[in-house]
Scaffold this active site. Structure first.
Site, PDB file in Angstrom:
ATOM      1  N   PHE A 143      -6.050  -9.041   0.562  1.00  0.00           N
ATOM      2  CA  PHE A 143      -6.111 -10.411   0.306  1.00  0.00           C
ATOM      3  C   PHE A 143      -6.918 -11.210   0.715  1.00  0.00           C
ATOM      4  O   PHE A 143      -7.131 -12.878   0.027  1.00  0.00           O
ATOM      5  CB  PHE A 143      -4.807 -11.106  -0.062  1.00  0.00           C
ATOM      6  CG  PHE A 143      -3.883 -10.824  -1.670  1.00  0.00           C
ATOM      7  CD1 PHE A 143      -4.693 -10.664  -2.929  1.00  0.00           C
ATOM      8  CD2 PHE A 143      -3.204  -9.566  -0.679  1.00  0.00           C
ATOM      9  CE1 PHE A 143      -3.887 -10.584  -3.730  1.00  0.00           C
ATOM     10  CE2 PHE A 143      -2.431  -8.918  -2.421  1.00  0.00           C
ATOM     11  CZ  PHE A 143      -2.923  -9.316  -3.699  1.00  0.00           C
ATOM     12  N   GLY A 149      -4.404   0.473   3.663  1.00  0.00           N
ATOM     13  CA  GLY A 149      -4.897   0.199   2.370  1.00  0.00           C
ATOM     14  C   GLY A 149      -6.033  -0.110   2.393  1.00  0.00           C
ATOM     15  O   GLY A 149      -7.564  -0.015   1.215  1.00  0.00           O
ATOM     16  N   THR A 150      -6.487  -1.625   3.031  1.00  0.00           N
ATOM     17  CA  THR A 150      -7.506  -1.808   3.726  1.00  0.00           C
ATOM     18  C   THR A 150      -9.107  -0.727   4.341  1.00  0.00           C
ATOM     19  O   THR A 150     -10.147  -0.872   4.064  1.00  0.00           O
ATOM     20  CB  THR A 150      -7.888  -3.252   5.180  1.00  0.00           C
ATOM     21  OG1 THR A 150      -6.735  -3.685   4.192  1.00  0.00           O
ATOM     22  CG2 THR A 150      -8.911  -3.187   4.739  1.00  0.00           C
ATOM     23  N   LYS A 164       3.878  -0.787  11.287  1.00  0.00           N
ATOM     24  CA  LYS A 164       3.515  -0.741  10.329  1.00  0.00           C
ATOM     25  C   LYS A 164       3.315   0.664   9.372  1.00  0.00           C
ATOM     26  O   LYS A 164       3.243   1.773  10.632  1.00  0.00           O
ATOM     27  CB  LYS A 164       1.389  -0.460  10.131  1.00  0.00           C
ATOM     28  CG  LYS A 164       0.813  -0.560   8.778  1.00  0.00           C
ATOM     29  CD  LYS A 164      -0.754  -1.156   8.481  1.00  0.00           C
ATOM     30  CE  LYS A 164      -1.083  -0.492   7.315  1.00  0.00           C
ATOM     31  NZ  LYS A 164      -0.431  -1.575   6.218  1.00  0.00           N
ATOM     32  N   HIS A 194      -3.273  -1.607  14.190  1.00  0.00           N
ATOM     33  CA  HIS A 194      -2.301  -2.327  13.457  1.00  0.00           C
ATOM     34  C   HIS A 194      -0.953  -1.953  14.223  1.00  0.00           C
ATOM     35  O   HIS A 194      -0.612  -1.090  15.122  1.00  0.00           O
ATOM     36  CB  HIS A 194      -2.387  -2.331  11.634  1.00  0.00           C
ATOM     37  CG  HIS A 194      -2.798  -2.118  10.554  1.00  0.00           C
ATOM     38  ND1 HIS A 194      -4.203  -1.328  10.547  1.00  0.00           N
ATOM     39  CD2 HIS A 194      -3.246  -3.709   9.942  1.00  0.00           C
ATOM     40  CE1 HIS A 194      -4.723  -2.052   9.305  1.00  0.00           C
ATOM     41  NE2 HIS A 194      -4.148  -2.987   9.059  1.00  0.00           N
ATOM     42  N   HIS A 195      -0.151  -2.460  14.452  1.00  0.00           N
ATOM     43  CA  HIS A 195       0.741  -3.313  14.716  1.00  0.00           C
ATOM     44  C   HIS A 195       1.751  -1.469  14.671  1.00  0.00           C
ATOM     45  O   HIS A 195       1.821  -1.292  13.596  1.00  0.00           O
ATOM     46  CB  HIS A 195       1.738  -4.322  14.819  1.00  0.00           C
ATOM     47  CG  HIS A 195       1.666  -4.576  13.089  1.00  0.00           C
ATOM     48  ND1 HIS A 195       2.620  -4.332  12.113  1.00  0.00           N
ATOM     49  CD2 HIS A 195       1.315  -5.238  11.889  1.00  0.00           C
ATOM     50  CE1 HIS A 195       2.426  -4.410  11.018  1.00  0.00           C
ATOM     51  NE2 HIS A 195       2.261  -5.031  10.874  1.00  0.00           N
ATOM     52  N   THR A 232       0.979  -1.534  -0.241  1.00  0.00           N
ATOM     53  CA  THR A 232      -0.091  -0.135  -0.177  1.00  0.00           C
ATOM     54  C   THR A 232       0.501   1.406  -0.054  1.00  0.00           C
ATOM     55  O   THR A 232       2.157   1.377  -0.129  1.00  0.00           O
ATOM     56  CB  THR A 232      -0.963  -0.601   1.141  1.00  0.00           C
ATOM     57  OG1 THR A 232      -0.618  -0.287   2.324  1.00  0.00           O
ATOM     58  CG2 THR A 232      -1.838  -1.006   1.324  1.00  0.00           C
TER      59      THR A 232
END
Length: 243
Positions: A103, A145-146, A139, A135-136, A77
């Protein structure tokens, strides 16, 4: 199927294990320590490449892979402002390409659920909509991106929301009426939690996807590679999963 892994960090290693479990062969593994091995001769050994690196290297990696004629899966991303160039190169080279912000099979089902809920909620103006992603701390990009894909799914229905805005200071940003808020949090060891919340004075309606590990992302990337091999064109996970 013979696979080249461009990016061999935690995600690359998870993809490797699932690919091997599914009977595939890893013929090339590229990371920061062996960039000189990223050559035409080595790539030619692979039937498909899976690229998971970072926002500062993904674009050049994808261009190189498409120039070399290898079907390419990318989950990196932070480079999507250059997507038009990548798609044009793929089409000009009669190549094969799949990009996904995520994905995971579960996340892609969640994308569709998100769009459906937005369509149901939009007529009810008493509800405000906002997104949160966790997130961790490793990142590198924010929002994820999600989260961007989820925001775009909401904005397909909420046309009055002209853009999304990101708050990394945690609930300190007050969005304008035409802005969709995404709050980004970085908390170890969270591999990915995404929430869409519709709030009113009376109640809240919330949907959440929580990843337990990287395995779902890795499995989806391998499934996408299996789909793309021997195909020409640009595809999405909707086509891979038949959604």
């Amino acid at each position: 199927m013979k696979i080249a892994l461009i990016g061999y960090g935690k995600m690359g290693k998870a993809i490797e294990q699932i690919a091997l479990d599914r009977g595939h062969e890893i013929v090339l593994k590229i990371d920061e320590t062996n960039l000189s091995d990223f050559t035409k001769e080595n790539i030619a050994k692979a039937g498909v490449a899976i690229e998971f690196t970072g926002p500062h290297t993904a674009y050049e990696n994808i261009l190189k892979l498409l120039d070399l004629g290898v079907p390419t899966i990318s989950g990196s991303t932070g480079w999507l402002d250059k997507m038009d160039t990548v798609q044009a190169l793929c089409n000009n080279n009669n190549g094969s390409f799949i990009y996904a912000s995520n994905f995971s099979v579960g996340v892609n089902l969640f994308f569709e659920l998100n769009k459906k809920l937005a369509a149901l909620m939009h007529p009810h103006k008493e509800y405000d909509v906002a997104l949160e992603e966790i997130h961790h701390t490793q990142k590198r990009d924010a929002p994820s991106g999600t989260a961007i894909t989820l925001a775009e799914g909401v904005m397909e229905t909420y046309s009055e929301k002209k853009t999304w805005v990101n708050d990394v200071q945690l609930d300190s940003l007050l969005p304008q009426a035409d802005e969709l808020l995404i709050v980004s949090k970085r908390i170890d060891p969270d591999p990915g939690t995404h929430t869409i919340r519709y709030s009113s004075e009376i109640d809240d309606i919330t949907i959440t996807h929580s990843a337990h590990s990287r395995q779902g992302f890795a499995l989806g990337a391998v499934i996408a590679a299996e789909f793309l091999k021997d195909k020409k064109g640009i595809f999405t996970m909707k086509e891979v999963l038949g959604l």
